[in-house]
Design a protein around this motif. Sequence first.
Motif, PDB file in Angstrom:
ATOM      1  N   HIS A  29      68.288 -10.026  11.815  1.00  0.00           N
ATOM      2  CA  HIS A  29      67.801 -10.940  10.825  1.00  0.00           C
ATOM      3  C   HIS A  29      66.790 -10.007   9.928  1.00  0.00           C
ATOM      4  CE1 HIS A  29      69.411 -14.265  13.225  1.00  0.00           C
ATOM      5  NE2 HIS A  29      68.577 -13.956  14.019  1.00  0.00           N
ATOM      6  N   VAL A  30      66.015  -9.381  10.577  1.00  0.00           N
ATOM      7  CA  VAL A  30      64.991  -8.681   9.934  1.00  0.00           C
ATOM      8  C   VAL A  30      64.753  -7.204   9.457  1.00  0.00           C
ATOM      9  CG1 VAL A  30      63.169 -10.453  10.852  1.00  0.00           C
ATOM     10  CG2 VAL A  30      63.648  -8.227  12.080  1.00  0.00           C
ATOM     11  N   PRO A  59      62.270 -12.507   2.376  1.00  0.00           N
ATOM     12  CA  PRO A  59      60.649 -13.168   2.897  1.00  0.00           C
ATOM     13  C   PRO A  59      60.589 -14.350   3.580  1.00  0.00           C
ATOM     14  CG  PRO A  59      60.768 -12.129   0.618  1.00  0.00           C
ATOM     15  CD  PRO A  59      62.033 -12.259   0.818  1.00  0.00           C
ATOM     16  N   ARG A  60      61.597 -15.272   3.441  1.00  0.00           N
ATOM     17  CA  ARG A  60      61.507 -16.601   4.103  1.00  0.00           C
ATOM     18  C   ARG A  60      62.025 -16.280   5.660  1.00  0.00           C
ATOM     19  NH1 ARG A  60      62.437 -22.358   2.763  1.00  0.00           N
ATOM     20  NH2 ARG A  60      62.673 -22.037   0.633  1.00  0.00           N
ATOM     21  N   ILE A  61      63.108 -15.368   5.732  1.00  0.00           N
ATOM     22  CA  ILE A  61      63.629 -15.012   7.014  1.00  0.00           C
ATOM     23  C   ILE A  61      62.590 -14.328   7.864  1.00  0.00           C
ATOM     24  CG2 ILE A  61      65.253 -13.616   8.085  1.00  0.00           C
ATOM     25  CD1 ILE A  61      67.399 -14.273   5.705  1.00  0.00           C
ATOM     26  N   ASP A  62      61.820 -13.253   7.141  1.00  0.00           N
ATOM     27  CA  ASP A  62      60.772 -12.607   7.825  1.00  0.00           C
ATOM     28  C   ASP A  62      59.694 -13.509   8.229  1.00  0.00           C
ATOM     29  OD1 ASP A  62      62.140 -10.454   7.382  1.00  0.00           O
ATOM     30  OD2 ASP A  62      61.066  -9.803   5.699  1.00  0.00           O
ATOM     31  N   THR A  63      59.260 -14.344   7.228  1.00  0.00           N
ATOM     32  CA  THR A  63      58.198 -15.305   7.983  1.00  0.00           C
ATOM     33  C   THR A  63      58.480 -16.230   8.969  1.00  0.00           C
ATOM     34  OG1 THR A  63      57.287 -15.539   5.429  1.00  0.00           O
ATOM     35  CG2 THR A  63      56.794 -17.207   7.010  1.00  0.00           C
ATOM     36  N   ILE A  91      71.018 -11.601   8.041  1.00  0.00           N
ATOM     37  CA  ILE A  91      71.488 -13.063   8.013  1.00  0.00           C
ATOM     38  C   ILE A  91      70.317 -14.087   8.512  1.00  0.00           C
ATOM     39  CG2 ILE A  91      74.013 -12.813   7.906  1.00  0.00           C
ATOM     40  CD1 ILE A  91      73.816 -13.687  11.109  1.00  0.00           C
ATOM     41  N   ALA A  92      70.112 -15.157   7.962  1.00  0.00           N
ATOM     42  CA  ALA A  92      69.146 -15.940   8.365  1.00  0.00           C
ATOM     43  C   ALA A  92      69.109 -16.465  10.056  1.00  0.00           C
ATOM     44  CB  ALA A  92      69.130 -17.386   7.523  1.00  0.00           C
ATOM     45  N   HIS A  93      68.415 -16.649  10.619  1.00  0.00           N
ATOM     46  CA  HIS A  93      68.214 -17.284  11.970  1.00  0.00           C
ATOM     47  C   HIS A  93      69.011 -18.754  11.985  1.00  0.00           C
ATOM     48  CE1 HIS A  93      64.565 -14.785  11.676  1.00  0.00           C
ATOM     49  NE2 HIS A  93      64.536 -14.643  12.773  1.00  0.00           N
ATOM     50  N   GLY A  94      69.702 -19.014  13.010  1.00  0.00           N
ATOM     51  CA  GLY A  94      70.448 -20.495  12.914  1.00  0.00           C
ATOM     52  C   GLY A  94      69.396 -21.119  12.937  1.00  0.00           C
ATOM     53  N   TYR A  95      68.311 -21.098  13.898  1.00  0.00           N
ATOM     54  CA  TYR A  95      67.306 -22.229  13.799  1.00  0.00           C
ATOM     55  C   TYR A  95      66.521 -22.407  12.646  1.00  0.00           C
ATOM     56  CZ  TYR A  95      68.302 -22.982  18.799  1.00  0.00           C
ATOM     57  OH  TYR A  95      68.890 -23.424  19.874  1.00  0.00           O
ATOM     58  N   LEU A  96      66.507 -21.169  11.607  1.00  0.00           N
ATOM     59  CA  LEU A  96      65.959 -21.569  10.433  1.00  0.00           C
ATOM     60  C   LEU A  96      66.721 -22.342   9.522  1.00  0.00           C
ATOM     61  CD1 LEU A  96      64.066 -20.886   7.691  1.00  0.00           C
ATOM     62  CD2 LEU A  96      65.373 -18.633   7.626  1.00  0.00           C
ATOM     63  N   THR A  97      68.110 -22.207   9.638  1.00  0.00           N
ATOM     64  CA  THR A  97      68.808 -22.972   8.879  1.00  0.00           C
ATOM     65  C   THR A  97      68.632 -24.388   9.313  1.00  0.00           C
ATOM     66  OG1 THR A  97      70.942 -22.532  10.124  1.00  0.00           O
ATOM     67  CG2 THR A  97      70.725 -21.199   8.432  1.00  0.00           C
ATOM     68  N   LEU A  98      68.465 -24.558  10.698  1.00  0.00           N
ATOM     69  CA  LEU A  98      68.219 -25.971  11.072  1.00  0.00           C
ATOM     70  C   LEU A  98      67.111 -26.642  10.713  1.00  0.00           C
ATOM     71  CD1 LEU A  98      69.410 -28.220  13.221  1.00  0.00           C
ATOM     72  CD2 LEU A  98      68.348 -27.104  14.990  1.00  0.00           C
TER      73      LEU A  98
END
Length: 156
Positions: free
Chosen positions: A44-45, A28-32, A60-67
């Motif tokens: 990602h989705v 859900p965090r990745i989708d948001t 997998i999470a977006h790189g920019y989400l992890t950043l």
Amino acid sequence: MGNLTLAGLGERIGQELGLSDWVTIDQPRIDTFASCTGDHQWIHVDVERARRESPFRGPIAHGYLTLAMVAPLAMQIGVIPTDAAAGLNYGIDKVRFLAPVPAGARVRLRVVLAGLEPREGGQVIMKTQNTLEVEGSEKPALIAETLALLLPAKGA
């Protein structure tokens, strides 16, 4: 971690400022994040396609989400001195995405004070080395050298 102060920062250069709690990067965090940015890349989705076709066998999470997790986790650690009026993002000198963050994985941030650059009016640019660790992975998700502009409280 003890309370940091602007005056005491110089003594902490080269030292670890803290380690955040673990945070789950769930689907859900990745989708948001995908909805916020418009980055709906299937890796990602699209859970089913990622399970079938991704080299990571799942989304997998977006790189920019992890950043984007660096700032709130650094705030949780308390890297902004207690006597600063504010700490503002000033820039990023270097970022390397070293390992994927599978959906459902937990991450935490380790912060080391890398340097300080005094500015006019008591302002300071604080450089930190940020390592976003992935639970169960030898490699961190990312390493980022970030800069924060620390503004002194009025009258300080």
